[in-house]
Design an enzyme around this catalytic site. Sequence first.
Site, PDB file in Angstrom:
ATOM      1  N   ASP A  99       6.614   8.190  -0.143  1.00 48.16           N
ATOM      2  CA  ASP A  99       5.198   8.159  -0.507  1.00 48.16           C
ATOM      3  C   ASP A  99       5.103   8.169  -2.039  1.00 48.16           C
ATOM      4  OD1 ASP A  99       2.278   8.575   0.762  1.00 48.16           O
ATOM      5  OD2 ASP A  99       2.455  10.000  -0.899  1.00 48.16           O
ATOM      6  N   HIS A 294       3.940   6.818   8.970  1.00 47.80           N
ATOM      7  CA  HIS A 294       4.130   7.027   7.536  1.00 47.80           C
ATOM      8  C   HIS A 294       5.090   8.168   7.200  1.00 47.80           C
ATOM      9  CE1 HIS A 294       3.156   6.811   3.303  1.00 47.80           C
ATOM     10  NE2 HIS A 294       2.807   8.087   3.292  1.00 47.80           N
TER      11      HIS A 294
END
Length: 316
Positions: A99, A294
């Site tokens: 991320d 994610h």
Amino acid sequence: MSSSRMLSVNGIDMFIRESGSGPLVLLCHGWPELSYSWRHQLSALADAGFHVVAPDMRGFGRTGAPVEIDAYTIFHTTGDIVALVAALGEKQAIIIGHDWGAPVAWHAALFRPDIFTAVGGLSVPPPSRGRGRPLQSLHDQGITNFYWQYFQELGAAEREFEQDVDFTMHAVFSKGFSSDSAMSQFLQDGFGFLGDRAIPRPLPPWITQDDIAHFIASYRASGFRGGLNWYRNIDRNWDLTAPWQGAKIHQPSIFIAGSNDEVVTGLIGAKRIKDMETVLPGLRRKLIIDGAGHWIQQECADEVNAALIGFLKEAS
């Protein structure tokens, strides 16, 4: 078993978790996460023969959180990691980021190839500096509801997330940026980033009640402003990285993401995935895990660990 300590780096106190001995591997987390997000990697990579260090990044958890928004540029966040290598008594390291930690890893490798001998990114592709400032480019395309834009207003996202930290962390980890999530990169009218609060947010099987309790307790203590300030430097980072326009990252590299992650399938990520080899001529592996979302290193720990260990042994 991992241990933890505080180190003084780049003008702030940084909390780190570490395990093992051998070549240094740094694990940089993203938003809204912590060094704890790497709990499955710390032991696995240490058992494979590496000294693994995962910091709480600037503004997160127990690490220092400067008040000034412009203290969160890509120069500050990569500078922290350069200083961390020195504080650990080393001259070189392999860096892996997820991320927001992925841009830190990519830029650290780009800025200081003398220090970072190999690099990996999870969920966020390598940088490709476009022709204009990212936020201005969104506006020019007529886009006004992208989450980056919402995060710019000081206090707005903080109020949404801090009014019920328990709900916030359940919402974030229940699906994250995935194709079937109640959350989206594009905000719906009348809702904030977390979407409709009436939609249940059950925890997925890869995160336990103890895990979520750790995140909740940390964010209740720290608040969310430090991490949000990273987003408030997106255009500033574009200005600062002008000297690296068109630059390539030549070190050995790896990229891992989930096929259901909106970050890699959506507005910005899809093109970068396609063109990745242009920026990464040393790319050794591009692993897209089918059906994953994610939070890839938590959701698919065994598969991610195996890929990282193979890459680290080849690159170290």
